[in-house]
Design a protein around this motif. Sequence first.
Motif, short mmCIF file in Angstrom:
data_model
loop_
_atom_site.label_atom_id
_atom_site.label_comp_id
_atom_site.label_asym_id
_atom_site.label_seq_id
_atom_site.Cartn_x
_atom_site.Cartn_y
_atom_site.Cartn_z
N ALA A 90 8.32 -2.59 3.78
CA ALA A 90 9.06 -1.38 4.17
C ALA A 90 10.17 -1.73 5.16
O ALA A 90 11.30 -1.25 5.03
N LEU A 122 8.10 4.45 -0.84
CA LEU A 122 7.40 3.64 0.15
C LEU A 122 5.89 3.72 -0.03
O LEU A 122 5.13 3.16 0.76
N GLN A 180 3.26 0.40 -0.04
CA GLN A 180 4.04 -0.75 0.42
C GLN A 180 3.40 -1.33 1.69
O GLN A 180 2.82 -0.60 2.48
N ILE A 203 4.31 5.36 5.40
CA ILE A 203 5.20 4.85 6.45
C ILE A 203 5.65 6.05 7.29
O ILE A 203 6.15 7.04 6.74
N GLY A 219 1.73 1.50 6.49
CA GLY A 219 1.76 0.62 5.33
C GLY A 219 0.34 0.34 4.88
O GLY A 219 -0.62 0.66 5.57
#
Length: 141
Positions: A81, A73, A76, A42, A30
């Motif tokens: 997430a 994602l 994020q 991620i 992240g």
Amino acid sequence: MNGSLKASPNVVDVKLKRGPAGLGFNIVGGVDQHYVVNDNGIYVSKIKEEGVAALDGRLQEGDKILAINGVSLENQTHKHAVELFKNAGEDVQLHVLKKLPDQKEGPRASSSLSHMGIAVTVVGAAALVAFLCVRHLRKYF
């Protein structure tokens, strides 16, 4: 899907049905806790034995999850997430960048390479200084 998620032979879609213990894997990464140097993606950090992901067999540790149920994602936080995974429902569609067989995982791999580079540089510099000292001393003996 977000237009920034480009098609690649290493990108696959994995559909999982949530089990009693969830999806059966852990994630890391992240924007707030990089797992791979200079990458805020991620990643799958652990596949739980006998979990849904392990029984399915397509998801592997080190794979990068690009999207969940069509939600990117990219950029994020880890917490966000995790919330997306928790609220994804029973049927979960993952857009995944498969880890290449020779690809190293996580920051440990990158930092060990940089430590090796530093060690080689220091040893090389010491060898050069020793060579120059011996050469200089030969003039006097």
